[in-house]
Write a protein that holds these residues in place. Structure first.
Motif, PDB file in Angstrom:
ATOM      1  N   PHE A  44     -20.921 -56.002 -33.824  1.00 30.78           N
ATOM      2  CA  PHE A  44     -21.231 -56.803 -35.091  1.00 30.78           C
ATOM      3  C   PHE A  44     -21.782 -55.881 -36.013  1.00 30.78           C
ATOM      4  O   PHE A  44     -22.762 -55.915 -36.770  1.00 30.78           O
ATOM      5  CB  PHE A  44     -22.590 -58.087 -34.795  1.00 30.78           C
ATOM      6  N   LYS A  45     -20.798 -54.652 -36.246  1.00 33.76           N
ATOM      7  CA  LYS A  45     -21.147 -53.805 -37.082  1.00 33.76           C
ATOM      8  C   LYS A  45     -21.217 -54.545 -38.662  1.00 33.76           C
ATOM      9  O   LYS A  45     -20.305 -55.225 -38.913  1.00 33.76           O
ATOM     10  CB  LYS A  45     -20.047 -52.786 -37.105  1.00 33.76           C
ATOM     11  N   SER A 127      -5.335 -60.800 -43.867  1.00 30.53           N
ATOM     12  CA  SER A 127      -4.698 -59.501 -43.488  1.00 30.53           C
ATOM     13  C   SER A 127      -4.283 -58.763 -44.981  1.00 30.53           C
ATOM     14  O   SER A 127      -4.092 -59.538 -45.940  1.00 30.53           O
ATOM     15  CB  SER A 127      -3.137 -59.582 -42.922  1.00 30.53           C
ATOM     16  N   ALA A 128      -4.549 -57.531 -45.024  1.00 31.06           N
ATOM     17  CA  ALA A 128      -4.228 -56.748 -46.127  1.00 31.06           C
ATOM     18  C   ALA A 128      -2.806 -57.098 -46.946  1.00 31.06           C
ATOM     19  O   ALA A 128      -2.597 -56.744 -48.153  1.00 31.06           O
ATOM     20  CB  ALA A 128      -4.374 -55.332 -46.035  1.00 31.06           C
ATOM     21  N   SER A 129      -1.979 -57.448 -45.822  1.00 29.46           N
ATOM     22  CA  SER A 129      -0.580 -57.544 -46.405  1.00 29.46           C
ATOM     23  C   SER A 129      -0.182 -59.036 -46.898  1.00 29.46           C
ATOM     24  O   SER A 129       0.851 -59.323 -47.407  1.00 29.46           O
ATOM     25  CB  SER A 129       0.524 -56.922 -45.480  1.00 29.46           C
ATOM     26  N   ASN A 130      -1.189 -59.866 -46.438  1.00 31.25           N
ATOM     27  CA  ASN A 130      -0.978 -61.322 -46.991  1.00 31.25           C
ATOM     28  C   ASN A 130      -1.356 -61.709 -48.355  1.00 31.25           C
ATOM     29  O   ASN A 130      -2.351 -61.406 -48.876  1.00 31.25           O
ATOM     30  CB  ASN A 130      -1.992 -62.156 -46.051  1.00 31.25           C
ATOM     31  N   ASN A 131      -0.117 -62.100 -48.900  1.00 30.45           N
ATOM     32  CA  ASN A 131      -0.567 -62.354 -50.505  1.00 30.45           C
ATOM     33  C   ASN A 131      -0.272 -63.875 -50.821  1.00 30.45           C
ATOM     34  O   ASN A 131      -0.003 -64.099 -51.980  1.00 30.45           O
ATOM     35  CB  ASN A 131       0.674 -61.665 -51.331  1.00 30.45           C
ATOM     36  N   THR A 132      -0.374 -64.721 -49.773  1.00 28.00           N
ATOM     37  CA  THR A 132      -0.267 -66.264 -49.981  1.00 28.00           C
ATOM     38  C   THR A 132      -1.366 -67.023 -49.706  1.00 28.00           C
ATOM     39  O   THR A 132      -1.583 -68.124 -50.367  1.00 28.00           O
ATOM     40  CB  THR A 132       1.057 -66.788 -49.152  1.00 28.00           C
ATOM     41  N   ILE A 133      -2.337 -66.349 -48.925  1.00 29.19           N
ATOM     42  CA  ILE A 133      -3.758 -67.060 -48.851  1.00 29.19           C
ATOM     43  C   ILE A 133      -4.757 -66.422 -49.850  1.00 29.19           C
ATOM     44  O   ILE A 133      -5.315 -65.504 -49.702  1.00 29.19           O
ATOM     45  CB  ILE A 133      -3.937 -67.052 -47.325  1.00 29.19           C
ATOM     46  N   LYS A 134      -5.050 -67.267 -50.857  1.00 31.23           N
ATOM     47  CA  LYS A 134      -5.811 -66.813 -51.785  1.00 31.23           C
ATOM     48  C   LYS A 134      -7.044 -67.751 -52.105  1.00 31.23           C
ATOM     49  O   LYS A 134      -7.995 -67.276 -52.799  1.00 31.23           O
ATOM     50  CB  LYS A 134      -5.314 -66.899 -53.158  1.00 31.23           C
ATOM     51  N   SER A 135      -6.993 -68.853 -51.431  1.00 30.58           N
ATOM     52  CA  SER A 135      -8.074 -69.934 -51.508  1.00 30.58           C
ATOM     53  C   SER A 135      -8.154 -70.939 -50.663  1.00 30.58           C
ATOM     54  O   SER A 135      -7.307 -70.889 -49.526  1.00 30.58           O
ATOM     55  CB  SER A 135      -7.894 -70.699 -52.828  1.00 30.58           C
ATOM     56  N   TYR A 136      -9.107 -71.732 -50.282  1.00 37.76           N
ATOM     57  CA  TYR A 136      -9.254 -72.597 -49.091  1.00 37.76           C
ATOM     58  C   TYR A 136      -8.055 -73.477 -49.180  1.00 37.76           C
ATOM     59  O   TYR A 136      -7.623 -74.130 -48.161  1.00 37.76           O
ATOM     60  CB  TYR A 136     -10.826 -73.426 -49.250  1.00 37.76           C
ATOM     61  N   GLU A 137      -7.718 -74.099 -50.476  1.00 43.82           N
ATOM     62  CA  GLU A 137      -6.562 -74.868 -50.472  1.00 43.82           C
ATOM     63  C   GLU A 137      -5.500 -74.253 -49.865  1.00 43.82           C
ATOM     64  O   GLU A 137      -4.386 -75.205 -49.314  1.00 43.82           O
ATOM     65  CB  GLU A 137      -6.191 -75.247 -51.880  1.00 43.82           C
ATOM     66  N   ASP A 138      -5.176 -73.028 -49.865  1.00 44.60           N
ATOM     67  CA  ASP A 138      -3.948 -72.553 -49.121  1.00 44.60           C
ATOM     68  C   ASP A 138      -3.934 -72.524 -47.548  1.00 44.60           C
ATOM     69  O   ASP A 138      -3.095 -72.208 -46.957  1.00 44.60           O
ATOM     70  CB  ASP A 138      -3.704 -71.115 -49.573  1.00 44.60           C
ATOM     71  N   LEU A 139      -4.977 -73.088 -47.076  1.00 42.27           N
ATOM     72  CA  LEU A 139      -5.265 -73.061 -45.332  1.00 42.27           C
ATOM     73  C   LEU A 139      -4.651 -74.193 -44.913  1.00 42.27           C
ATOM     74  O   LEU A 139      -4.438 -74.405 -43.770  1.00 42.27           O
ATOM     75  CB  LEU A 139      -6.789 -72.877 -45.206  1.00 42.27           C
ATOM     76  N   ASP A 197     -17.724 -53.930 -44.071  1.00 40.89           N
ATOM     77  CA  ASP A 197     -17.908 -52.727 -43.308  1.00 40.89           C
ATOM     78  C   ASP A 197     -16.600 -52.508 -42.687  1.00 40.89           C
ATOM     79  O   ASP A 197     -16.244 -51.523 -42.709  1.00 40.89           O
ATOM     80  CB  ASP A 197     -19.227 -52.652 -42.400  1.00 40.89           C
ATOM     81  N   ALA A 198     -16.120 -53.552 -41.918  1.00 42.05           N
ATOM     82  CA  ALA A 198     -14.837 -53.345 -41.264  1.00 42.05           C
ATOM     83  C   ALA A 198     -13.706 -52.923 -42.247  1.00 42.05           C
ATOM     84  O   ALA A 198     -12.940 -51.889 -41.882  1.00 42.05           O
ATOM     85  CB  ALA A 198     -14.380 -54.635 -40.511  1.00 42.05           C
ATOM     86  N   ILE A 199     -13.664 -53.451 -43.449  1.00 40.09           N
ATOM     87  CA  ILE A 199     -12.696 -52.983 -44.487  1.00 40.09           C
ATOM     88  C   ILE A 199     -12.921 -51.503 -44.783  1.00 40.09           C
ATOM     89  O   ILE A 199     -11.878 -50.814 -45.154  1.00 40.09           O
ATOM     90  CB  ILE A 199     -12.586 -53.991 -45.768  1.00 40.09           C
ATOM     91  N   ALA A 200     -14.593 -51.319 -45.185  1.00 47.22           N
ATOM     92  CA  ALA A 200     -14.461 -49.691 -45.458  1.00 47.22           C
ATOM     93  C   ALA A 200     -14.167 -48.900 -44.493  1.00 47.22           C
ATOM     94  O   ALA A 200     -14.043 -47.571 -44.853  1.00 47.22           O
ATOM     95  CB  ALA A 200     -15.977 -49.791 -45.623  1.00 47.22           C
TER      96      ALA A 200
END
Length: 256
Positions: A44-45, A127-139, A197-200
């Motif tokens: 749990f870094k 995912s860093a390559s995902n450009n379609t999910i931008k909000s809760y509505e997109d889920l 932290d994971a992204i960094a």
């Protein structure tokens, strides 16, 4: 002659008793130091994780070590995972638990908590390559990954009916990240300092929502037990905040 001998024996007994009393009134020796068993998570870094040297490090680990030193107690660390740590404390196998554990009303039924030592919050990441999910509505109609027992999982459960998605649970952050990276789940909910932290450190994810206010983290013991340990944690935390050590620990692991 016998009378003199009896008196002599009595004098010796009194001397021995006084000597023992004098010893017991002194400073505690290392053998008198109370030792506790503390359970924690495994990954749990930046709160608890294993570094390249195989050492358990992180905000929780450094904080526990500093408080133990400040309060003069020893501990044995059991890195068993979050779910297992909950069981360890609730069944009395461990005396306490520190694992980025949110203080909630439901948990207060089973655990006694320390004063809060960190205020967290939840974000959604994809995912860093995902450009379609931008909000809760997109889920809507999608699968979302969460980690068992976390603030992120609780938040996802609270909104999934509203936004029409299902959740998939994982025992640790690493497997949750892999599921999203592989595209099995389109997003995840996680505590912001953890996913940050994971992204960094190179995990190919990105945060796509503002942080939702979450609960505070606390050190926990089984309800009604180990009150002395809880009191020492609180006292040590107060001292570390006053002398600046607490902020140094945060600054070590959370980069601004």
């Amino acid at each position: 002659m016998k009378k003199i001998t009896k008196i002599g024996v009595l004098v010796m007994l009194v001397a021995i008793t006084l000597s023992l009393a004098a010893c017991s009134s002194g400073t505690k020796t290392s053998s008198d130091t109370k030792k506790y068993v503390i359970a924690t998570d495994t990954t749990f870094k930046p709160f608890e994780y294993e570094n390249d040297k195989g050492e358990r490090v992180g905000i929780d680990m450094d904080l526990l070590a500093a408080i133990a030193k400040d309060q003069g107690f020893e501990y044995e660390l059991k890195a068993v995972g979050f779910d297992a740590a909950l069981g360890e404390v609730s069944t009395g196998q461990s005396d306490g638990m520190i694992a980025g554990m949110s203080i909630t009303d439901d948990r207060k039924k089973t655990f006694d908590f320390s004063d809060p030592y960190f205020d967290s919050g939840v974000v959604m990441a994809v995912s860093a390559s995902n450009n379609t999910i931008k909000s809760y509505e997109d889920l809507r109609g999608q699968k979302v990954a969460v980690k068992n027992g976390t603030e992120g999982a609780a938040f996802a459960e609270s909104i999934k009916d509203q936004y029409g998605f299902t959740t998939v649970s994982f025992p640790d952050s690493a497997n949750m990240y892999e599921d999203v990276k592989a595209g099995n789940s389109v997003a995840l909910f996680e505590d912001y300092p953890v996913v940050g932290d994971a992204i960094a450190t190179g995990v190919p994810l990105k945060m796509v929502t503002e942080m939702e206010k979450g609960s505070s983290y606390g050190f926990a013991v089984k309800k009604g037990e180990n009150a002395e340990l809880l009191e020492m944690f609180n006292a040590g935390l107060t001292n570390l905040k006053a002398n600046g050590e607490y902020q140094k620990i945060l600054d070590t692991y959370i980069k601004k």
